[in-house]
Design an enzyme around this catalytic site. Sequence first.
Site, PDB file in Angstrom:
ATOM      1  N   GLN A  64       0.816  -1.216   0.000  1.00 23.35           N
ATOM      2  CA  GLN A  64       0.000   0.000   0.000  1.00 23.35           C
ATOM      3  C   GLN A  64       0.849   1.264   0.000  1.00 23.35           C
ATOM      4  O   GLN A  64       0.332   2.372  -0.153  1.00 23.35           O
ATOM      5  CB  GLN A  64      -0.922   0.012   1.211  1.00 23.35           C
ATOM      6  CG  GLN A  64      -0.189   0.175   2.544  1.00 23.35           C
ATOM      7  CD  GLN A  64      -1.101  -0.001   3.730  1.00 23.35           C
ATOM      8  OE1 GLN A  64      -1.486  -1.127   4.066  1.00 23.35           O
ATOM      9  NE2 GLN A  64      -1.461   1.097   4.374  1.00 23.35           N
ATOM     10  N   CYS A  70      -5.030   0.268   3.776  1.00 24.28           N
ATOM     11  CA  CYS A  70      -4.904  -1.117   4.236  1.00 24.28           C
ATOM     12  C   CYS A  70      -6.217  -1.884   4.126  1.00 24.28           C
ATOM     13  O   CYS A  70      -6.238  -3.058   3.736  1.00 24.28           O
ATOM     14  CB  CYS A  70      -4.398  -1.148   5.667  1.00 24.28           C
ATOM     15  SG  CYS A  70      -5.432  -0.244   6.842  1.00 24.28           S
ATOM     16  N   HIS A 363      -5.199  -0.688  11.633  1.00 21.86           N
ATOM     17  CA  HIS A 363      -4.701  -1.330  10.410  1.00 21.86           C
ATOM     18  C   HIS A 363      -5.505  -2.592  10.131  1.00 21.86           C
ATOM     19  O   HIS A 363      -5.918  -3.293  11.060  1.00 21.86           O
ATOM     20  CB  HIS A 363      -3.225  -1.688  10.603  1.00 21.86           C
ATOM     21  CG  HIS A 363      -2.524  -2.154   9.363  1.00 21.86           C
ATOM     22  ND1 HIS A 363      -2.468  -1.410   8.196  1.00 21.86           N
ATOM     23  CD2 HIS A 363      -1.828  -3.288   9.103  1.00 21.86           C
ATOM     24  CE1 HIS A 363      -1.762  -2.069   7.289  1.00 21.86           C
ATOM     25  NE2 HIS A 363      -1.375  -3.212   7.813  1.00 21.86           N
ATOM     26  N   ASN A 384       0.298  -9.143   5.306  1.00 24.38           N
ATOM     27  CA  ASN A 384       0.247  -7.694   5.412  1.00 24.38           C
ATOM     28  C   ASN A 384       0.291  -7.076   4.015  1.00 24.38           C
ATOM     29  O   ASN A 384       0.435  -7.782   3.004  1.00 24.38           O
ATOM     30  CB  ASN A 384       1.410  -7.185   6.273  1.00 24.38           C
ATOM     31  CG  ASN A 384       1.088  -5.900   6.985  1.00 24.38           C
ATOM     32  OD1 ASN A 384       0.172  -5.167   6.600  1.00 24.38           O
ATOM     33  ND2 ASN A 384       1.839  -5.583   8.029  1.00 24.38           N
TER      34      ASN A 384
END
Length: 400
Positions: A64, A70, A363, A384
């Site tokens: 990102q 996110c 997040h 992630n």
Amino acid sequence: MDTTLDAAALEAMRKDFSASPTYRLTQNAVTRVALADVALDREVVNTTDHAISTLLDDWKVTNQQHSGRCWLFAGLNLLRVGAMQAMNLKDFEFSQNWMMFWDKLERANYFLEAIIETADRDLDERTVARLLDTPAEDGGQWNMFVALVRKHGLVPKPFMPETKSCADTREMNQILRSLLRQGAKTLRAATAGGGVGAARAEKAEILRVVHRVLCIHLGTPPEQFDWQWTDKDRVFHRDGVLTPQEFAARYVALPLADYVCLVHDPRPSSPIGRTFTVEYLGNVLGAPPVTYLNVDVPLLKELAARTIQGGEPVWFGCDVAKMMSDEYGIWDARLHDFGAVYDTAFTLDKADRLLLHESQMTHAMLFTGVDVVDGTPRKWRVENSWGKDRGKDGFYTMND
């Protein structure tokens, strides 16, 4: 009683610190080395391996970059699993830039309509002040992601690739904030002078400008595209010309409307088994509201583990910066012993941390694996969206 910090109190503090060899040694360490490294509990690192009994991911992580996208990345990473299976692809990404464009435009409309609805309140009234503080933020929630997919569809990344402004949103967001706050003044004046009809006529012009700004920064979203690809077995496929809505209908296998967002909020004001929402939290007007069902942690773990073992990743959010290590790719509540560093106790429980603004969800990511021993999850695999250079090729292990 004197409530100031007088000379005697300051001298007592200095002597207390100087008298401790441990404090002085810790000072030497922390003034030269990062706090996280000084506080790192080596036992946690040494006893954490990254092997997982149920592992779903076999793809590269996304990035990102310098943005707060996110929740969009996590949502698209969830959906790409089924798309890759349907198209027999080793790797695939939906356009995150496409999603950001429509989120920004829809959110501008949502904000301006909220300003019209609250035009009779003072500017420093709590809700109005919150709206004006955050007119063009990057962050979002699961229900907001679903609303965008259902209304605007999806496109493959090559048809609306990344731009400088979606990779680093700071400058674009500042322009949008200025325009929307200026627009808020215009709409409040129009509502006072000519009513809601006059305000909505002004809103249409403001949105035209916002659309123009987004096109300049992010590119113009395609109305349709010619989709063809070669799969991992080197077989060529052609779908022909599709609209984004048609592409989403064809390659999103999950029944998004059936999903609910579960949270654990132990504050006394949040009873277990109740649903909650936040006023004026959303993006697409007319979409279902952002809602959360409050449940106990054991149920959260059970449902997440069952979903992963059934072959589907799980979208989740957390307070990301707490007790994590990029170097070792670990999250663990015992990872950093700050109490030992400062010779004090940190005693707030989760309810207190929420009440006192010490913690919040910051997040969103994906669980793509779970390690279950004797029916109990003991660690989780996390995908992630910070690129491959953080964690273990972009993936992390979260200890239970």
